[in-house]
Design an enzyme around this catalytic site. Structure first.
Site, PDB file in Angstrom:
ATOM      1  N   PRO A   2       0.862  -1.015  -0.065  1.00  0.00           N
ATOM      2  CA  PRO A   2       0.239   0.032  -0.365  1.00  0.00           C
ATOM      3  C   PRO A   2       0.943   1.279   0.013  1.00  0.00           C
ATOM      4  CG  PRO A   2      -0.206  -1.312   1.670  1.00  0.00           C
ATOM      5  CD  PRO A   2       0.135  -1.995   0.874  1.00  0.00           C
ATOM      6  N   GLU A   3       0.483   2.004  -0.859  1.00  0.00           N
ATOM      7  CA  GLU A   3       1.637   3.334  -0.835  1.00  0.00           C
ATOM      8  C   GLU A   3       0.575   4.897  -0.524  1.00  0.00           C
ATOM      9  OE1 GLU A   3       4.080   4.379  -3.980  1.00  0.00           O
ATOM     10  OE2 GLU A   3       3.390   1.814  -5.331  1.00  0.00           O
ATOM     11  N   HIS A  99      -5.917 -14.074   9.665  1.00  0.00           N
ATOM     12  CA  HIS A  99      -5.385 -13.244   9.426  1.00  0.00           C
ATOM     13  C   HIS A  99      -5.979 -11.590   9.849  1.00  0.00           C
ATOM     14  CE1 HIS A  99      -3.109 -16.082   7.190  1.00  0.00           C
ATOM     15  NE2 HIS A  99      -3.157 -15.789   6.149  1.00  0.00           N
ATOM     16  N   ARG A 118       0.932 -11.332   5.991  1.00  0.00           N
ATOM     17  CA  ARG A 118       2.313 -11.690   6.059  1.00  0.00           C
ATOM     18  C   ARG A 118       2.893 -10.125   7.503  1.00  0.00           C
ATOM     19  NH1 ARG A 118       3.870  -9.155   0.026  1.00  0.00           N
ATOM     20  NH2 ARG A 118       2.957 -10.945  -1.405  1.00  0.00           N
ATOM     21  N   LYS A 160      23.554  16.026  -8.014  1.00  0.00           N
ATOM     22  CA  LYS A 160      23.267  14.557  -7.255  1.00  0.00           C
ATOM     23  C   LYS A 160      23.386  13.204  -8.296  1.00  0.00           C
ATOM     24  CE  LYS A 160      21.080  14.876  -3.160  1.00  0.00           C
ATOM     25  NZ  LYS A 160      21.741  14.512  -1.843  1.00  0.00           N
TER      26      LYS A 160
END
Length: 279
Positions: A2-3, A99, A118, A160
């Protein structure tokens, strides 16, 4: 994983059901998450009320108020969904599934239920001073805030040599530009993800910052990205994956110019781009 849009979608999905509600019970079925569930979780939550939910990067912040409320939050729960976690709204009496590790039961009959196959997510207490919490202290600006703009990216990127995609994905540069959304924003801005961050002009960073905002705002509006493990707060998948331009489409034609999309590895992450549209 999930972002930011998935986490923001979750916050918006669960907030109407639990904000302002008194907590009547806490059930911990599996305490062994990435960070062990605090031993005092139930003791500190039962009898308290939930404040207005917030989000910082991919962390959900749940303010906890004593009863009667004292004004500012007495403490804050920090919840991270890990790689496969989700927070859903259930009803009292709904049987837990495999879960389903943590339930926060409210007086209204709604249950905030944490599901994580997980077990890479966690729930923990946030430090009283957010700036002293090691998980939050060094985070960059929120991508949809005014603090994130082309000038910010241009200034940080000088000298950079790192490729622009991993530079953009660095949480100290900006939070929430994960692999999916960084790839999509770079495509929208027409920037090759392999280009050195320090060799990109201010004008192109202006375009990139606007693209990041547009991609993330669209994903939030549409409910996050449809990935195998993500489920929003109301049990509905997001729909943004159906509109991805490059992510996961290597070998297919570019939707803009028709060129075959290429995949490279940058910062140990796969990155798909269009050699025709991105330079």
């Amino acid at each position: 994983m999930p972002e930011l849009p998935e986490v923001e979608t979750t916050r918006r999905g669960i907030a109407p059901y639990i904000e302002g509600q008194e907590i009547t019970e806490v059930l911990v079925r599996q305490p062994r998450l990435r960070v062990p569930v605090p031993d005092d979780l139930a003791e500190r939550l039962v009898g308290a009320r939930i404040g207005v939910l917030k989000r910082r990067a991919k962390y959900l912040q749940i303010p906890i108020h004593s009863t009667p409320p004292s004004g500012s939050a007495d403490s804050t729960l920090l919840w991270h969904l890990g790689m496969s976690g989700s927070l859903r709204i259930a009803n009292v009496g709904d049987l837990p599934k495999k879960h389903d590790h943590v339930d926060v039961v409210t007086a209204s009959g709604y249950v905030l239920r944490y599901h994580d196959p997980r077990r890479f997510g966690f729930v923990d207490w946030q430090a009283d001073d957010e700036t002293q919490d090691r998980r939050l202290a060094h985070l960059g600006p929120e991508p949809l805030s005014d603090a994130f703009n082309g000038k910010w990216l241009y200034t940080l990127s000088r000298n950079k040599r790192v490729a622009v995609k991993p530079f953009l994905m660095d949480n100290q540069v900006v939070v929430g530009a994960g692999n999916i959304y960084a790839a999509e924003a770079l495509f929208m801005a027409g920037i090759d993800p392999r280009r050195a961050a320090g060799r990109i002009s201010r004008a192109r960073y202006d375009a990139l910052s606007l693209a990041v905002k547009e991609v993330l705002a669209a994903a939030i509006t549409q409910g996050g990205t449809t990935l195998r493990d993500f489920v929003s707060g109301q049990g509905e998948p997001g729909y943004f994956a159906q509109r991805l331009n490059v992510y996961g489409r290597h070998g297919q034609p570019c939707l803009r110019c028709g060129a075959e999309l290429r995949r490279v590895t940058l910062g140990q992450r796969a990155s798909v781009f269009c050699p025709g549209c991105q330079r």
